[in-house]
Design an enzyme around this catalytic site. Structure first.
Site, mmCIF file in Angstrom:
data_model
loop_
_atom_site.group_PDB
_atom_site.id
_atom_site.type_symbol
_atom_site.label_atom_id
_atom_site.label_comp_id
_atom_site.label_asym_id
_atom_site.label_seq_id
_atom_site.Cartn_x
_atom_site.Cartn_y
_atom_site.Cartn_z
ATOM 1 N N CYS A 271 0.786 -1.095 -0.277
ATOM 2 C CA CYS A 271 0.116 0.234 -0.011
ATOM 3 C C CYS A 271 0.823 1.699 0.130
ATOM 4 O O CYS A 271 0.807 2.149 -1.371
ATOM 5 C CB CYS A 271 -1.009 -0.151 1.401
ATOM 6 S SG CYS A 271 -0.376 -0.599 2.788
ATOM 7 N N HIS A 403 -2.055 0.649 7.644
ATOM 8 C CA HIS A 403 -2.512 0.457 6.356
ATOM 9 C C HIS A 403 -2.101 2.089 5.481
ATOM 10 O O HIS A 403 -1.864 3.190 6.330
ATOM 11 C CB HIS A 403 -4.062 0.596 6.408
ATOM 12 C CG HIS A 403 -4.110 0.393 4.616
ATOM 13 N ND1 HIS A 403 -3.944 -0.064 3.640
ATOM 14 C CD2 HIS A 403 -5.555 0.537 4.464
ATOM 15 C CE1 HIS A 403 -4.400 -0.306 2.250
ATOM 16 N NE2 HIS A 403 -5.673 0.626 2.772
ATOM 17 N N ASP A 424 -8.085 4.569 -2.535
ATOM 18 C CA ASP A 424 -7.165 3.167 -1.330
ATOM 19 C C ASP A 424 -6.838 2.517 -2.373
ATOM 20 O O ASP A 424 -6.870 1.158 -3.146
ATOM 21 C CB ASP A 424 -8.613 2.570 -0.621
ATOM 22 C CG ASP A 424 -8.417 1.701 1.084
ATOM 23 O OD1 ASP A 424 -7.035 1.016 0.463
ATOM 24 O OD2 ASP A 424 -8.738 1.407 2.245
#
Length: 490
Positions: A271, A403, A424
């Site tokens: 991520c 995250h 995202d």
């Protein structure tokens, strides 16, 4: 039936005799009847009396010593005059060791337990039993103590070993979780996941070989293959908000941003890299950053980004963070965060800052100050009366535990509540492409919208871009990063 040699009590067995002796006749030492000195036994008591309390010269007759009975107090041979000798010379001691029964019999009292014995021989044997039993129990106590100490040492050793084993397992678990277990990086995971897809019948062998070839080619050139990219979302949002009049009062949007999501090669750990790709895609569309990015005209692949961060470390950025990764990212599945993004952008001469929202500032663990900061970031210099403001501001990197996402805008509702718009990396391109439809009714915006009550992690960090650095400013920030502490919002 057995009888105690000391007191004459009838007992049922040898074990009962031992228990009786230990309970009734243990724990005292004989003492000198003259001075009260303690002795270990009858022999030692006699030696003490002879050495410390000698009789006057001529009191003993050497010729009779081996033939006549001796006085129990001074050892002098007395013969038939023994009783008269004791009464005359040692009568004052009879209360200590013995007494006359009244019929001419002499009784002797044990100096350890006060038991009365009929003669001096029985008393001596009786005292020896005391000493032997005392020595046995004392030795047994020592052995029990030694055994208890050994058992405690073994227990402590076993407990330490168990704790060390648990610590090793937890450390390995953390290494796996953060990609530091030397299990390979992007390429290895990509190939492994494709092989799994072929085994499950979800991918044909020819497709496997084609994608493998494409992947190897992109890695060789250090560029992303673009297969997880979705472009045009910001433009679609601008059109949507211009026609939407329900409850949005104002909305501010970043300059154009491409969305990138995780692939087979970085699923579960990529991520941070994907968010950097999103920020970079926006900077590449802004002419202000052309000079900084003249060597980075295409979106780099994840292994290439790892190498770029290592280059920043070698320049001297964030040595503490570099040591955490052992100065190596390439070929691993290591997670990266706000500090690595800051170091990479600064090494490219892109001016940015880390803001740390280190604790909740609202009820129920919320962070309203974070939302207010983002609103100021986008609305500063863009405070016109227009409902939809497409700013020239780059997107914001948003990090929390486990995250990270990219902030691409913020809504202000008619009731003054704020709502972040987030890209995202975990959202697949099939979902993002729904936002591109002309007839969208806004339901797909649920993928992007995050209200104050939706962000309740304990701590958040953001990295915000704000211009270009000169070479001197870059060198100063490199030096400062060696002792960097991020700015904190109180």
């Amino acid at each position: 039936m057995l009888v105690c040699d000391v007191c004459g009590q009838a007992l049922s067995s040898e074990a009962a005799v031992r228990r009786h002796l230990g309970r009734a006749h243990l724990g005292r030492q004989p003492r000198c009847p003259f001075c009260g000195a303690a002795a270990l036994g009858c022999d030692e008591l006699r030696r003490h009396i002879e050495a410390a309390h000698p009789e006057p010269p001529g009191a003993r007759s050497p010729e009779l010593t081996a033939e006549l009975p001796e006085c129990p107090f001074c050892g002098e041979a007395a013969g038939q005059e023994l009783e008269a000798h004791v009464n005359a010379r040692h009568g004052h001691l009879l209360g200590a060791l013995g007494a006359d029964t009244g019929n001419g019999e002499q009784l002797y009292e044990c100096p350890m337990c006060s038991l009365t014995c009929a003669n001096i021989q029985i008393l001596e044997e009786h005292v020896h039993l005391h000493l032997e039993e005392h020595s046995f129990v004392e030795g047994g106590n020592i052995r029990d103590l030694e055994l208890a100490q050994r058992l405690q040492i073994e227990e402590d050793k076993q407990q330490r070993s168990e704790e060390e084993r648990r610590e090793r397992e937890e450390f390995k678990k953390l290494q796996r979780q953060y990609g530091l277990d030397n299990s390979g990086g992007y390429k290895q995971q990509f190939l492994k996941n494709m092989e799994r897809e072929v085994d499950r019948g979800r991918m044909q062998p020819f497709e496997y070989h084609k994608r493998k070839t494409d992947m190897m080619e992109c890695l060789a050139f250090g560029i992303d293959d673009g297969k997880t990219k979705t472009s045009g979302v910001i433009e679609a949002l601008c059109k949507y908000y211009q026609n939407e009049n329900k409850d949005v009062r104002h909305v501010w949007l970043s300059t154009g941003v491409d969305h990138f999501h995780s692939s087979l090669g970085d699923r579960g750990w990529g991520c941070g890299y994907r968010n950097f790709q999103m920020i970079l895609s926006s900077l590449l569309q802004n002419s202000l950053y052309n000079d900084c990015l003249r060597d980075t005209t295409l979106i780099p692949s994840i292994p290439k980004i790892q190498s770029m961060i290592e280059d920043a470390w070698r320049e001297g950025f964030d040595p503490h963070g570099a040591s955490h990764f052992n100065n190596r990212l390439h070929g691993s599945k290591a997670w990266i965060g706000a500090c690595e993004i800051y170091s990479l952008l600064t090494s490219l001469r892109i001016k940015c800052q880390i803001i740390d929202f280190h604790k909740p500032t609202g009820p129920m663990g919320t962070h309203p100050r974070l939302f207010e900061w983002v609103l100021r970031y986008y609305s500063t210099d863009n405070e016109g009366g227009a409902k939809v403001v497409c700013t020239s501001k780059p997107p914001i990197y948003l990090q929390h535990q486990g995250h990270s996402r990219t902030v691409v805008g913020i809504e202000e509702k008619k009731n003054k509540t704020l709502c972040l718009l987030l890209f995202d990396p975990g959202c697949p391109s099939q979902e993002m492409q729904k936002l591109l439809k002309q007839n969208s009714d806004g339901t797909s915006l649920k993928l992007l919208r995050k209200f104050v009550g939706s962000l309740k992690d304990k701590q958040y960090q953001i990295v915000a871009v704000d211009g270009v650095l000169s070479l001197e400013e870059k060198a100063a920030r490199c030096h400062a990063s060696q002792v960097l502490t991020s700015e904190k919002i109180p």
